[in-house]
Design an enzyme around this catalytic site. Sequence first.
Site, mmCIF file in Angstrom:
data_model
loop_
_atom_site.group_PDB
_atom_site.id
_atom_site.type_symbol
_atom_site.label_atom_id
_atom_site.label_comp_id
_atom_site.label_asym_id
_atom_site.label_seq_id
_atom_site.Cartn_x
_atom_site.Cartn_y
_atom_site.Cartn_z
ATOM 1 C CB CYS A 35 33.755 97.406 -71.706
ATOM 2 S SG CYS A 35 35.170 96.526 -72.372
ATOM 3 N NE ARG A 64 34.407 95.901 -68.008
ATOM 4 C CZ ARG A 64 34.164 96.994 -67.306
ATOM 5 N NH1 ARG A 64 33.219 96.994 -66.390
ATOM 6 N NH2 ARG A 64 34.849 98.105 -67.522
#
Lengths: 296, 145
Positions: A249, A254
């Site tokens: 990410c 994430r």
Amino acid sequence: MPAPRDENPAFAEYAHPERLVSTQWLADRLASPAPDLVVLESDEDVLLYDTGHIPGALKLDWHTDLNDPVTRDYVDGARFAQVMSERGIARDTTVVIYGDKSNWWAAYALWVMTLFGHEDVRLLDGGRAAWQAEGRELTRDVPTVSPVDYPVVERDDAPIRAFRDDVLEHLGKPLVDVRSPGEYSGELLHMPDYPQEGSVRGGHIPGARSVPWARAAQEDGRFKARAELAAIYEQEQGLAASDEVVAYCRIGERSSHTWFVLTHLLGFEHVRNYDGSWTEWGNSVRVPVEQGAPAS
Amino acid sequence: MTDLPAPLAELIEDFEAVGPKDRLQLLLELSEELPELPERYADADLEQVHECQSPLFLTVEVDGSTPDAPVSLFFKAPREAPTTRGFAGILHTGLDGLPASQVLAVPDDVVFRFGLAEAVSPLRMRGMVAMLSRIKRQIRDKVSG
């Protein structure tokens, strides 16, 4: 001694149901002394724990507890042992982590604990929001903890962590970009509404599939059912459980969430998280970059 | 500290007097003391500080257009973002009501004098730097000469 598993039938379909606990299971366990269990809260916002947390939970800060303050890397074995010890965690203690933002940072903390080979670390399904939505108790009382012995263990990065050169070698094999569509296409250099992290180039790693991390979560922050997850990652994206997959990410948080989904919920065996992610790739000289929306 | 407005200098002294853990506690208190946005701004289009990790909106009123005109600061941030609210609380407690010229004279790096970088990590300080610079820009737009 590890704590018993949550035998919640909702988890039975997942590849590794022992990696999740429900809010009800946690509330039941906390109703009586649970010496085999330590609950950690890991949030994006460093003060959220202090505004009220699950009774008995301790704070784990992804910045100050898990990241090395100087080098862009995680803490070493000695520091990790200290962080665990201060929280009353022994090598065989069951750790349940929860946090804000659908457990982003909780999943990140779980992934870092996995680098150190901590055996039994689980997520509270739905995280802080689910606990709060059910009107369950929050407290500002910070428990006092007697430190316990935690061994100094060297991190084993290779199985689940990819570095930039690993990704260069990996090109051509499956990559999952879990950022927002605008970041993937190159139109944005950071998340919508989030700080500019200073990438010089926008776009994605060539060949990466775009699967924003939040697609794995339901509205209430809990994970989608296994069949729904399989429909996204396996049927729609064509990934297979035996594939070598790298997820990334912006800084690796994430994509820890997606790493958890692929590894523990869908049972993929070779998933690595590229924590250098876009803040490294988008600033690296001469690495290949692709721009534009995903092919539909 | 003589170069800083008194309320801001006092806050810095409060933060300096305690260790990192208690600094977070002070920040939490400031986040809780941050006044609610007045009714008249309920539906207003406020300036968003994109550099903050959580949504933070602010606006500035200047009562007049001269350098000694007093400045009022207004912030909107969700309860689930206590750090961002705390940063706003520092600026509100330290600067609200001061003459425009005094706020403009506050050095941009003052936010690093609270010892918070150690407690919350340096990356998280970016939001407060951005809040101060946006406040000063709004004041400059409203004050002539």
